[in-house]
Design a protein around this motif. Structure first.
Motif, PDB file in Angstrom:
ATOM      1  N   MET A   1       0.819  -1.220   0.000  1.00 23.28           N
ATOM      2  CA  MET A   1       0.000   0.000   0.000  1.00 23.28           C
ATOM      3  C   MET A   1       0.845   1.260   0.000  1.00 23.28           C
ATOM      4  N   SER A   2       2.174   1.107   0.020  1.00 22.84           N
ATOM      5  CA  SER A   2       3.088   2.253   0.194  1.00 22.84           C
ATOM      6  C   SER A   2       2.748   3.018   1.466  1.00 22.84           C
ATOM      7  N   LEU A   3       2.392   2.277   2.509  1.00 17.84           N
ATOM      8  CA  LEU A   3       2.047   2.873   3.806  1.00 17.84           C
ATOM      9  C   LEU A   3       3.001   2.302   4.850  1.00 17.84           C
ATOM     10  N   THR A   4       4.175   2.939   4.985  1.00 19.68           N
ATOM     11  CA  THR A   4       5.174   2.481   5.946  1.00 19.68           C
ATOM     12  C   THR A   4       5.541   3.561   6.953  1.00 19.68           C
ATOM     13  N   LYS A   5       4.891   4.711   6.853  1.00 19.81           N
ATOM     14  CA  LYS A   5       5.125   5.795   7.802  1.00 19.81           C
ATOM     15  C   LYS A   5       3.929   6.747   7.741  1.00 19.81           C
ATOM     16  N   GLY A   6       3.881   7.675   8.720  1.00 22.35           N
ATOM     17  CA  GLY A   6       2.805   8.669   8.718  1.00 22.35           C
ATOM     18  C   GLY A   6       1.439   8.089   8.951  1.00 22.35           C
ATOM     19  N   PHE A   7       1.332   7.092   9.848  1.00 26.34           N
ATOM     20  CA  PHE A   7       0.059   6.415  10.093  1.00 26.34           C
ATOM     21  C   PHE A   7      -0.939   7.341  10.794  1.00 26.34           C
ATOM     22  N   ALA A   8      -2.188   7.254  10.399  1.00 25.55           N
ATOM     23  CA  ALA A   8      -3.272   8.002  11.053  1.00 25.55           C
ATOM     24  C   ALA A   8      -3.694   7.277  12.333  1.00 25.55           C
ATOM     25  N   ARG A   9      -4.571   7.922  13.116  1.00 26.07           N
ATOM     26  CA  ARG A   9      -5.095   7.253  14.314  1.00 26.07           C
ATOM     27  C   ARG A   9      -5.960   6.049  13.936  1.00 26.07           C
ATOM     28  N   ILE A  10      -6.695   6.171  12.833  1.00 24.98           N
ATOM     29  CA  ILE A  10      -7.500   5.064  12.341  1.00 24.98           C
ATOM     30  C   ILE A  10      -7.060   4.736  10.919  1.00 24.98           C
ATOM     31  N   VAL A  11      -6.725   3.478  10.693  1.00 29.09           N
ATOM     32  CA  VAL A  11      -6.472   2.987   9.339  1.00 29.09           C
ATOM     33  C   VAL A  11      -7.601   2.015   9.014  1.00 29.09           C
ATOM     34  N   LEU A  12      -8.448   2.402   8.063  1.00 31.01           N
ATOM     35  CA  LEU A  12      -9.628   1.623   7.699  1.00 31.01           C
ATOM     36  C   LEU A  12      -9.306   0.772   6.476  1.00 31.01           C
ATOM     37  N   LEU A  13      -9.502  -0.521   6.592  1.00 32.44           N
ATOM     38  CA  LEU A  13      -9.256  -1.466   5.499  1.00 32.44           C
ATOM     39  C   LEU A  13     -10.609  -1.921   4.962  1.00 32.44           C
ATOM     40  N   VAL A  14     -10.954  -1.461   3.759  1.00 30.98           N
ATOM     41  CA  VAL A  14     -12.304  -1.649   3.241  1.00 30.98           C
ATOM     42  C   VAL A  14     -12.319  -2.653   2.087  1.00 30.98           C
ATOM     43  N   GLY A  15     -12.928  -3.812   2.328  1.00 25.43           N
ATOM     44  CA  GLY A  15     -13.203  -4.732   1.238  1.00 25.43           C
ATOM     45  C   GLY A  15     -14.488  -4.314   0.544  1.00 25.43           C
TER      46      GLY A  15
ATOM     47  N   ASP B   1      -1.994  -6.735  15.908  1.00 23.89           N
ATOM     48  CA  ASP B   1      -1.248  -7.629  16.807  1.00 23.89           C
ATOM     49  C   ASP B   1       0.019  -6.907  17.279  1.00 23.89           C
ATOM     50  N   ARG B   2       0.119  -6.686  18.592  1.00 23.88           N
ATOM     51  CA  ARG B   2       1.247  -5.926  19.137  1.00 23.88           C
ATOM     52  C   ARG B   2       2.575  -6.633  18.882  1.00 23.88           C
ATOM     53  N   SER B   3       2.589  -7.940  18.947  1.00 25.13           N
ATOM     54  CA  SER B   3       3.843  -8.653  18.678  1.00 25.13           C
ATOM     55  C   SER B   3       4.271  -8.460  17.226  1.00 25.13           C
ATOM     56  N   VAL B   4       3.301  -8.404  16.328  1.00 25.01           N
ATOM     57  CA  VAL B   4       3.606  -8.129  14.921  1.00 25.01           C
ATOM     58  C   VAL B   4       4.138  -6.711  14.769  1.00 25.01           C
ATOM     59  N   GLN B   5       3.507  -5.750  15.443  1.00 27.57           N
ATOM     60  CA  GLN B   5       3.961  -4.358  15.367  1.00 27.57           C
ATOM     61  C   GLN B   5       5.383  -4.209  15.883  1.00 27.57           C
ATOM     62  N   ASN B   6       5.713  -4.906  16.973  1.00 26.72           N
ATOM     63  CA  ASN B   6       7.075  -4.835  17.516  1.00 26.72           C
ATOM     64  C   ASN B   6       8.082  -5.400  16.515  1.00 26.72           C
ATOM     65  N   ALA B   7       7.731  -6.500  15.872  1.00 23.85           N
ATOM     66  CA  ALA B   7       8.631  -7.085  14.879  1.00 23.85           C
ATOM     67  C   ALA B   7       8.784  -6.163  13.671  1.00 23.85           C
ATOM     68  N   LEU B   8       7.690  -5.493  13.279  1.00 20.91           N
ATOM     69  CA  LEU B   8       7.767  -4.550  12.162  1.00 20.91           C
ATOM     70  C   LEU B   8       8.671  -3.372  12.497  1.00 20.91           C
ATOM     71  N   ALA B   9       8.630  -2.926  13.750  1.00 20.85           N
ATOM     72  CA  ALA B   9       9.490  -1.810  14.174  1.00 20.85           C
ATOM     73  C   ALA B   9      10.962  -2.158  13.978  1.00 20.85           C
ATOM     74  N   ALA B  10      11.301  -3.415  14.248  1.00 19.69           N
ATOM     75  CA  ALA B  10      12.682  -3.845  14.050  1.00 19.69           C
ATOM     76  C   ALA B  10      13.069  -3.828  12.575  1.00 19.69           C
ATOM     77  N   ARG B  11      12.059  -3.833  11.698  1.00 17.79           N
ATOM     78  CA  ARG B  11      12.309  -3.775  10.251  1.00 17.79           C
ATOM     79  C   ARG B  11      12.126  -2.369   9.695  1.00 17.79           C
ATOM     80  N   GLY B  12      11.978  -1.384  10.584  1.00 17.53           N
ATOM     81  CA  GLY B  12      11.909   0.007  10.159  1.00 17.53           C
ATOM     82  C   GLY B  12      10.520   0.549   9.919  1.00 17.53           C
ATOM     83  N   ILE B  13       9.491  -0.229  10.253  1.00 16.61           N
ATOM     84  CA  ILE B  13       8.117   0.247  10.088  1.00 16.61           C
ATOM     85  C   ILE B  13       7.531   0.459  11.484  1.00 16.61           C
ATOM     86  N   HIS B  14       7.372   1.714  11.876  1.00 16.20           N
ATOM     87  CA  HIS B  14       6.939   2.043  13.234  1.00 16.20           C
ATOM     88  C   HIS B  14       5.473   2.482  13.215  1.00 16.20           C
TER      89      HIS B  14
END
Length: 823
Positions: A505-519, A556-569
């Motif tokens: 999605m080219s969304l690796t920074k600048g996250f909003a408070r709500i990210v809505l994923l719409v199918g 998933d917080r554990s996923v978010q922590n692992a992503l942070a280690a890969r540069g996606i905070h």
């Protein structure tokens, strides 16, 4: 007319010379690849009807389809004459098309010559005649429509065989047994037809070899001849091609399509043996065989028709380039954190809603991404052990995800309830389908359904329960094994999936408070092609499951922590919410139970208000094309379409899709694209190795071209590439539809999906693709992937690059060449 012949010439070929020579079999198997797959109704997929011809230039493919199906692949000249007269095509578009045309192909030499050639074109162009088959020649010689009889007999056999009412096994064996006992041909005057059928080889490969010898087809003509025969039963051939496609995805094989071809060849041999000895058509058949041998590469349509199509497309591309180069409206302002980032499917219907919600709030930023959210999963519903693919058919489903409820007890209750309903439905279905049970069923059950019929007819209730967002269950993430089946996602897989989603999605920074994923999905009833409205690509499934799974992974917080280690905070206050856009009613349902977000209740309340406002705006924009009755409330009228079982157009689906853009949203924000453009968010500067670009060009771009070409084919020649009049459809199990009570299975879209009764609603153009990426990177992707190379080099799409200023800068005519686009 009554004719007889000795069938011994079939049974006693000297030394079985045909079966010893396998070259005809190889050529026949090549012909199988010319057929586009047709998925069944419960998994209806938008398919490029020219899929097997993409290795040919567009003009060559048009010539081939004229030969094998009498099909038109370009609108008739009356259409283009009207476009010139109305100003839709301008002189500069005709001039540009002339400059780009290859030399020496008989093109007119000037704009004036083109316009002069269009004078006097009114009404439809004459029908195109395909190369004759033995059945065609037999029909001309006897006055009996053998072509229709052959198609009807094979279609009935296929419906019984693939529909499950006949034993499984070899289709060819089932057909051969039927042909040896069915008296239809003899009733129509073809004596000894059953005896000829009984002497056909029991082996389909030997049947193919025998047929080529008996019919005198030269080796150079075998592939074209087989393609011609398959197109006489193109619907059932498409269904069998789908079975081959599915088997190959699993590393297996399927002979159903080859056996269908052997059966069709069997009819040619029967007609030849029973007729040719008594009716002198040898000269006619000799001339026809010569055509097959000499025209294997396909002919060419008239050069003027190709030129007019090019000019028509260039007119649209010129206007789009001007709109893209105009000053943009960006929202939210640069440097300010948006309140919401809403990711919608690239589906052209999402473009209308994205504009609507961006206009409802300057604090909402929208993103375009494939509606399966990069998750090629197999979903196993509660109460079932069989999974359903939730991804484009180009991909093989990977992980299996089991549906679950909030508790074990609730899951068990839902599963038990579904199993009971399914059992009752299957029992009633068997009763209705049997000759002895259908009439008693109506008499016994009719009164019980009386009230339901009344409320359904008045639109107060729905004839079917299926609606988007109907489930209140969630995907099971934890790995488990049940009934010998592994489902769920490991910790390592979760991180990889989450990273792929965000980078895609080219969304690796600048996250909003709500990210809505719409199918997205669609509400419709009494519509055999309903699954095609749910999604034109993902196996006919709505995006609800994928959106909910993506949200669960990213929360998933554990996923978010692992992503942070890969540069996606991902900020602590960011929450991912799944939703579903009902494209028929423009209502968006939020599944806010997917994440505990007590601190976001006010944000969610504002978001729901904005979504409601956007829905109203989108409905007002879509309504005129659907022609509500005078005085009807637009909003209630569109919602009523979702419940009306007499409605032939609950919505327009993806009609009008003509372009694909992969670029930042800032390039298209504020432009009214009229629901014609697939929008994929892409920032090439964040794509260091251009892996995301490669993924976009090899999956979403190809899917978009499939959808575009399905609508194109159904518009240009609905007789061959579409499914005719929806009001005449007769459903064959869950497989497909007939038009009326017989004939071949129909492919493609009904006329009501592309035509409003007065004019075409879909614009018949090939897809224009716009990529904001370095041209060398684009060329490298093209060179690595033959499918993409064929699309570009053979003229199935028009490819453009967008420069760093957001303007359409260059166009690729193929062969890794680029030329500037005039401002």
């Amino acid at each position: 007319m009554n004719v007889q012949a000795n069938p011994s010439d079939i049974a006693h070929l000297t030394d079985r010379q045909a079966s010893a020579d396998r070259d005809p079999v190889a050529a026949a198997r090549t012909a199988l690849r010319r057929i586009a797959p047709l998925w069944p109704l419960d998994r209806f997929v938008a398919v490029n009807p020219f899929l097997g011809l993409d290795g040919l230039a567009f003009g060559q493919a048009a010539g081939r389809m004229a030969q094998v199906a009498g099909a038109r692949m370009i609108m008739d000249r009356t259409f283009f004459a009207d476009a010139v007269k109305s100003g839709r095509i301008e002189d500069r578009d005709l001039a540009d098309a002339l400059v780009a045309a290859p030399p020496g192909n008989g093109y007119p030499t000037s704009v004036e010559a083109i316009k002069a050639a269009l004078i006097g074109h009114t009404g439809e162009s004459p029908a195109i005649r395909p190369i004759a088959t033995v059945a065609d020649i037999a029909a001309g010689a006897t006055g009996t429509d053998w072509s229709r009889i052959v198609v009807q007999q094979i279609s009935q056999c296929a419906a019984a065989h693939f529909g499950g009412t006949a034993p499984g096994g070899s289709f060819y064996a089932a057909w051969r047994e039927l042909a040896a006992t069915d008296m239809t041909a003899e009733i129509h005057g073809l004596a000894a037809a059953r005896r000829h059928a009984a002497h056909l080889s029991e082996d389909p490969e030997e049947m193919v070899c025998d047929a080529m010898v008996l019919l005198g087809i030269e080796p150079a003509g075998v592939e074209l001849y087989c393609h011609r025969l398959l197109m006489t039963v193109s619907g059932w051939a498409g269904y069998a091609r789908h079975l081959l496609w599915e088997a190959e995805l699993k590393g297996a094989d399927s002979d159903h399509l080859f056996e269908l071809l052997a059966a069709r060849l069997g009819w040619e041999v029967i007609l030849r043996g029973a007729l040719f000895a008594h009716v002198d058509v040898s000269a006619q058949w000799a001339g026809t065989r010569k055509i097959y041998a000499e025209e294997t590469s396909g002919g060419q349509p008239d050069a003027l028709d190709l030129l007019l199509l090019s000019a028509y497309e260039r007119a649209w591309q010129r206007r789009f380039a001007a709109a893209l180069g105009a000053p943009k409206v960006t929202a939210p302002a640069a440097g300010r954190r948006p309140a919401v980032q809403a990711a919608f499917c690239i589906d052209v219907r999402s473009e209308v809603f994205r504009r609507a919600i961006e206009s409802a709030s300057g604090d909402i930023e929208t993103i375009g991404f494939a509606g399966f959210f990069g998750l090629p999963i197999e979903h196993v519903p509660l109460g079932s052990e069989e999974g359903v693919p939730h991804c484009p058919v180009l991909l093989k489903p990977g992980t299996a995800i089991r549906e679950t409820a909030a508790s074990v007890r609730e899951s068990a209750a839902i599963a038990r309830s579904r199993q009971i309903r399914q059992g009752i439905a299957q029992a009633l279905g068997r009763l209705r389908r049997t000759a002895s049970g259908s009439f008693p069923f109506v008499e016994l059950a009719g009164l019980g359904f009386a009230a339901k019929l009344v409320t359904d007819g008045l639109g107060l209730t729905r004839p079917v329960a299926d609606t988007p967002a109907r489930r209140q269950t969630v995907p099971q993430l934890d790995p488990q094994v049940a009934h010998g089946r592994r489902t769920g996602i490991s910790a390592t897989e979760r991180v990889a999936m989450a990273e792929a989603i965000l980078k895609g999605m080219s969304l690796t920074k600048g996250f909003a408070r709500i990210v809505l994923l719409v199918g997205h999905g669609a509400s419709t009833v009494n519509n055999p092609h309903a699954r095609g409205l749910d999604c034109g690509a993902c196996g006919g499934q709505s995006g609800e499951v994928n959106a909910r799974l993506a949200a669960a992974l990213l929360n998933d917080r554990s996923v978010q922590n692992a992503l942070a280690a890969r540069g996606i905070h991902i900020p602590q206050d960011t929450v991912f919410i799944a939703g579903l856009h009902d494209t028929t009613t423009d209502a968006v349902t939020l599944f806010d139970g997917d994440a505990e977000a007590p601190d976001h209740r006010a944000d969610l309340a504002r978001l729901k208000d904005h979504l409601s406002t956007a829905g109203r705006v989108a409905r007002l924009e879509r309504a005129p094309a659907l022609k509500p009755a005078d005085g009807d409330d637009v909003h209630s009228s569109l919602q009523a379409r979702a419940r009306d079982w007499s409605q032939v157009r609950p919505e327009w689906g993806l009609a009008g899709c003509v372009a694909f853009v992969a670029a930042p949203r800032t390039r298209t924000a504020g432009i009214d694209l009229k629901g014609q453009v697939f929008l994929h968010s892409y920032d090439w500067q964040a794509d260091r190795e251009f892996k995301v670009l490669e993924l976009i060009m090899t999956a979403p771009m190809i899917v978009a071209s499939w959808i575009n070409l399905q609508y194109y084919g159904s518009s240009v020649d609905n007789r061959v590439f579409g499914s005719g009049n929806k009001t005449l459809h007769d459903v064959v199990g869950r497989i497909g539809v007939l038009e009326g009570n017989g004939g071949d299975l129909r492919v493609g879209l009904p006329m009501q999906s592309v035509h409003d009764g007065e004019r075409l609603v879909h614009d018949p153009m090939r897809l224009s693709v716009y990529l904001e990426a370095p041209q060398k990177a684009i060329d490298r992707v093209i060179a690595r992937h033959e499918t993409v190379l064929n699309l570009v080099d053979n003229g199935w799409i028009s490819l453009f690059s967008i420069d760093e200023n957001g303007r359409v800068a260059r166009r690729s005519p193929g062969k890794a060449r680029w030329e500037p686009v005039a401002p």
